[in-house]
Structure formats: structure tokens, C-alpha cells
Design a protein around this motif. Sequence first.
Motif, PDB file in Angstrom:
ATOM      1  N   ASP A   1      36.779  34.230  35.219  1.00 19.60           N
ATOM      2  CA  ASP A   1      36.246  34.455  36.561  1.00 19.60           C
ATOM      3  C   ASP A   1      34.961  33.665  36.739  1.00 19.60           C
ATOM      4  O   ASP A   1      34.256  33.360  35.763  1.00 19.60           O
ATOM      5  CB  ASP A   1      35.926  35.943  36.767  1.00 19.60           C
ATOM      6  CG  ASP A   1      37.168  36.798  36.878  1.00 19.60           C
ATOM      7  OD1 ASP A   1      38.242  36.269  37.214  1.00 19.60           O
ATOM      8  OD2 ASP A   1      37.058  38.018  36.633  1.00 19.60           O
TER       9      ASP A   1
ATOM     10  N   ASP B   1      38.236  35.358  46.498  1.00 19.92           N
ATOM     11  CA  ASP B   1      36.928  35.990  46.332  1.00 19.92           C
ATOM     12  C   ASP B   1      37.014  37.485  46.611  1.00 19.92           C
ATOM     13  O   ASP B   1      37.731  37.911  47.513  1.00 19.92           O
ATOM     14  CB  ASP B   1      35.900  35.372  47.282  1.00 19.92           C
ATOM     15  CG  ASP B   1      35.518  33.956  46.905  1.00 19.92           C
ATOM     16  OD1 ASP B   1      35.974  33.474  45.844  1.00 19.92           O
ATOM     17  OD2 ASP B   1      34.763  33.327  47.662  1.00 19.92           O
TER      18      ASP B   1
ATOM     19  N   PRO C   1      41.703  29.958  44.521  1.00 26.22           N
ATOM     20  CA  PRO C   1      40.782  31.040  44.168  1.00 26.22           C
ATOM     21  C   PRO C   1      40.686  32.091  45.274  1.00 26.22           C
ATOM     22  O   PRO C   1      40.754  31.762  46.459  1.00 26.22           O
ATOM     23  CB  PRO C   1      39.446  30.345  43.962  1.00 26.22           C
ATOM     24  CG  PRO C   1      39.592  28.971  44.481  1.00 26.22           C
ATOM     25  CD  PRO C   1      41.042  28.682  44.651  1.00 26.22           C
TER      26      PRO C   1
ATOM     27  N   LEU D   1      36.063  42.045  34.327  1.00 27.58           N
ATOM     28  CA  LEU D   1      35.950  40.609  34.573  1.00 27.58           C
ATOM     29  C   LEU D   1      36.781  39.847  33.548  1.00 27.58           C
ATOM     30  O   LEU D   1      36.812  40.205  32.365  1.00 27.58           O
ATOM     31  CB  LEU D   1      34.486  40.165  34.480  1.00 27.58           C
ATOM     32  CG  LEU D   1      33.515  40.842  35.448  1.00 27.58           C
ATOM     33  CD1 LEU D   1      32.089  40.408  35.146  1.00 27.58           C
ATOM     34  CD2 LEU D   1      33.886  40.520  36.882  1.00 27.58           C
ATOM     35  N   ASN D   2      37.444  38.781  33.993  1.00 32.53           N
ATOM     36  CA  ASN D   2      38.172  37.902  33.073  1.00 32.53           C
ATOM     37  C   ASN D   2      37.182  36.916  32.483  1.00 32.53           C
ATOM     38  O   ASN D   2      36.475  36.233  33.207  1.00 32.53           O
ATOM     39  CB  ASN D   2      39.279  37.143  33.807  1.00 32.53           C
ATOM     40  CG  ASN D   2      40.364  38.050  34.319  1.00 32.53           C
ATOM     41  OD1 ASN D   2      40.646  39.090  33.728  1.00 32.53           O
ATOM     42  ND2 ASN D   2      40.965  37.687  35.428  1.00 32.53           N
ATOM     43  N   ARG D   3      37.125  36.839  31.177  1.00 32.73           N
ATOM     44  CA  ARG D   3      36.166  35.956  30.526  1.00 32.73           C
ATOM     45  C   ARG D   3      36.874  34.773  29.882  1.00 32.73           C
ATOM     46  O   ARG D   3      38.074  34.814  29.629  1.00 32.73           O
ATOM     47  CB  ARG D   3      35.361  36.727  29.495  1.00 32.73           C
ATOM     48  CG  ARG D   3      36.236  37.398  28.498  1.00 32.73           C
ATOM     49  CD  ARG D   3      35.508  38.377  27.651  1.00 32.73           C
ATOM     50  NE  ARG D   3      36.473  38.850  26.659  1.00 32.73           N
ATOM     51  CZ  ARG D   3      36.228  39.708  25.755  1.00 32.73           C
ATOM     52  NH1 ARG D   3      35.050  40.238  25.664  1.00 32.73           N
ATOM     53  NH2 ARG D   3      37.154  40.054  24.912  1.00 32.73           N
TER      54      ARG D   3
ATOM     55  N   VAL E   1      33.036  37.746  42.974  1.00 32.69           N
ATOM     56  CA  VAL E   1      33.834  37.261  41.842  1.00 32.69           C
ATOM     57  C   VAL E   1      34.924  36.369  42.417  1.00 32.69           C
ATOM     58  O   VAL E   1      35.677  36.778  43.298  1.00 32.69           O
ATOM     59  CB  VAL E   1      34.456  38.423  41.045  1.00 32.69           C
ATOM     60  CG1 VAL E   1      35.423  37.892  39.996  1.00 32.69           C
ATOM     61  CG2 VAL E   1      33.377  39.267  40.398  1.00 32.69           C
ATOM     62  N   ARG E   2      34.960  35.139  41.946  1.00 29.59           N
ATOM     63  CA  ARG E   2      35.981  34.168  42.362  1.00 29.59           C
ATOM     64  C   ARG E   2      37.004  34.086  41.238  1.00 29.59           C
ATOM     65  O   ARG E   2      36.694  33.673  40.128  1.00 29.59           O
ATOM     66  CB  ARG E   2      35.333  32.810  42.615  1.00 29.59           C
ATOM     67  CG  ARG E   2      36.295  31.775  43.160  1.00 29.59           C
ATOM     68  CD  ARG E   2      35.559  30.586  43.716  1.00 29.59           C
ATOM     69  NE  ARG E   2      34.823  31.030  44.909  1.00 29.59           N
ATOM     70  CZ  ARG E   2      33.769  30.398  45.408  1.00 29.59           C
ATOM     71  NH1 ARG E   2      33.316  29.306  44.839  1.00 29.59           N
ATOM     72  NH2 ARG E   2      33.158  30.854  46.488  1.00 29.59           N
ATOM     73  N   ARG E   3      38.233  34.495  41.542  1.00 28.93           N
ATOM     74  CA  ARG E   3      39.269  34.600  40.519  1.00 28.93           C
ATOM     75  C   ARG E   3      40.471  33.748  40.881  1.00 28.93           C
ATOM     76  O   ARG E   3      40.902  33.725  42.027  1.00 28.93           O
ATOM     77  CB  ARG E   3      39.685  36.059  40.385  1.00 28.93           C
ATOM     78  CG  ARG E   3      40.734  36.314  39.342  1.00 28.93           C
ATOM     79  CD  ARG E   3      40.931  37.785  39.114  1.00 28.93           C
ATOM     80  NE  ARG E   3      39.761  38.323  38.415  1.00 28.93           N
ATOM     81  CZ  ARG E   3      39.518  39.605  38.248  1.00 28.93           C
ATOM     82  NH1 ARG E   3      40.335  40.507  38.721  1.00 28.93           N
ATOM     83  NH2 ARG E   3      38.435  40.000  37.600  1.00 28.93           N
ATOM     84  N   THR E   4      40.988  33.046  39.892  1.00 30.06           N
ATOM     85  CA  THR E   4      42.253  32.335  40.055  1.00 30.06           C
ATOM     86  C   THR E   4      43.247  32.927  39.076  1.00 30.06           C
ATOM     87  O   THR E   4      42.867  33.486  38.047  1.00 30.06           O
ATOM     88  CB  THR E   4      42.114  30.821  39.779  1.00 30.06           C
ATOM     89  OG1 THR E   4      41.636  30.647  38.460  1.00 30.06           O
ATOM     90  CG2 THR E   4      41.188  30.155  40.755  1.00 30.06           C
ATOM     91  N   THR E   5      44.501  32.828  39.406  1.00 31.92           N
ATOM     92  CA  THR E   5      45.547  33.243  38.475  1.00 31.92           C
ATOM     93  C   THR E   5      46.286  31.992  38.024  1.00 31.92           C
ATOM     94  O   THR E   5      46.216  30.950  38.664  1.00 31.92           O
ATOM     95  CB  THR E   5      46.524  34.234  39.133  1.00 31.92           C
ATOM     96  OG1 THR E   5      47.081  33.631  40.296  1.00 31.92           O
ATOM     97  CG2 THR E   5      45.823  35.520  39.512  1.00 31.92           C
TER      98      THR E   5
END
Length: 92
Positions: free
Chosen positions: A77, A29, A27, A65-67, A10-14
Motif C-alpha cells: 500500500d 484510495d 489504484p 495495511l499491505n506491506r 491509503v492507495r491500494r492496487t490489487t
Amino acid sequence: MTLFPKAFTVRRTTRTLVRGVWTDSAPADSTHYGSIQPLSGKDLEMFPPASRTTGRVWVYTSSRLNRRTEGSTVPADLIVFQGSLYVVVPWQ
């Protein structure tokens, strides 16, 4: 979930508000586990015709998961699986 979960990334940015402008972080991971399944032809009919040409999968996981949601300040994500990127969107 599944009896034999597989690893996926999962590649997530804030996103933070900096001087009145939303700014994304770099990002990050992380590894998660679950089942990723291709959509059937019948499943694809739920989506608009223009978006049926892109790859879509079902993701079954206990991870949060952020959608992608309209008007949200939280970026969706990205799932990295077998060399492909998938954007997390709400199930309809």
C-alpha cells in the motif's frame, strides 16, 4: 493508537494473474485514521544508509495495511499524507 487520530489516505492496487502475467489494477484510495509520526534520528539508524535520505514515518493504525515483502504477489500500500507518498514496509 492515539487519542486524536488523523485522517490519511491509503492507495491500494490489487494484482491478478492474466495469461501468465501479473497485472496491477488501477489504484483505489480509501480514508483511514491513525497517528503518523516522523522517525527520530535513532530510528533512522535501523535503515541502510542509502535509504535514510528518503522520508520515513511511523504509522499507528488499527487498519490492516499491505506491506512490501520480498517475493509477494500482493503490492504494498501507499500512504498519502500531507502531500507525500510513503510505501508501507515491514517494521524490523
